[in-house]
Design a protein around this motif. Structure first.
Motif, PDB file in Angstrom:
ATOM      1  N   GLU A  18       0.689  -3.189  -6.238  1.00  0.00           N
ATOM      2  CA  GLU A  18      -0.300  -3.853  -6.364  1.00  0.00           C
ATOM      3  C   GLU A  18      -0.602  -5.524  -6.112  1.00  0.00           C
ATOM      4  N   SER A  19       0.874  -6.037  -6.282  1.00  0.00           N
ATOM      5  CA  SER A  19       1.163  -7.350  -6.363  1.00  0.00           C
ATOM      6  C   SER A  19       1.823  -8.077  -5.253  1.00  0.00           C
ATOM      7  N   LYS A  31       1.115  -1.338   0.495  1.00  0.00           N
ATOM      8  CA  LYS A  31      -0.124  -0.067   0.002  1.00  0.00           C
ATOM      9  C   LYS A  31       1.174   1.222  -0.056  1.00  0.00           C
ATOM     10  N   GLU A  46       1.293  -6.389  -2.154  1.00  0.00           N
ATOM     11  CA  GLU A  46      -0.606  -5.880  -1.209  1.00  0.00           C
ATOM     12  C   GLU A  46      -0.819  -7.532  -1.821  1.00  0.00           C
ATOM     13  N   ASP A  71       2.122   1.418  -3.282  1.00  0.00           N
ATOM     14  CA  ASP A  71       1.556   1.284  -4.635  1.00  0.00           C
ATOM     15  C   ASP A  71       1.579   0.219  -5.506  1.00  0.00           C
TER      16      ASP A  71
END
Length: 64
Positions: free
Chosen positions: A28-29, A23, A31, A26
């Motif tokens: 996403e993978s 997070k 996360e 930034d």
């Protein structure tokens, strides 16, 4: 506390750390990987809990 419970708790902490880092950066993978690790950890911990219950029930029944 048995081995599965310990590993499960560790995986949950590791997963939460990855999720938060993802997070923050930034990513996403990262996360998603964190969420997956956390879920695996919960499953391991639950399996460990079940193992403890079975062991406890067996020990209690063998005393009778």
């Amino acid at each position: 506390m048995n081995d599965k419970q310990t590993k499960g708790a560790f995986d949950q902490v590791k997963g939460e750390a990855k999720k938060q880092f993802g997070k923050l950066t930034d990513n996403e993978s990262m996360e998603a990987e964190g969420r997956l690790d956390k879920g695996k950890g919960k499953l391991k911990e639950t399996a460990g809990d079940m193992k403890e219950e079975v062991s406890r029930a067996f020990n209690d029944s063998s005393r009778d």
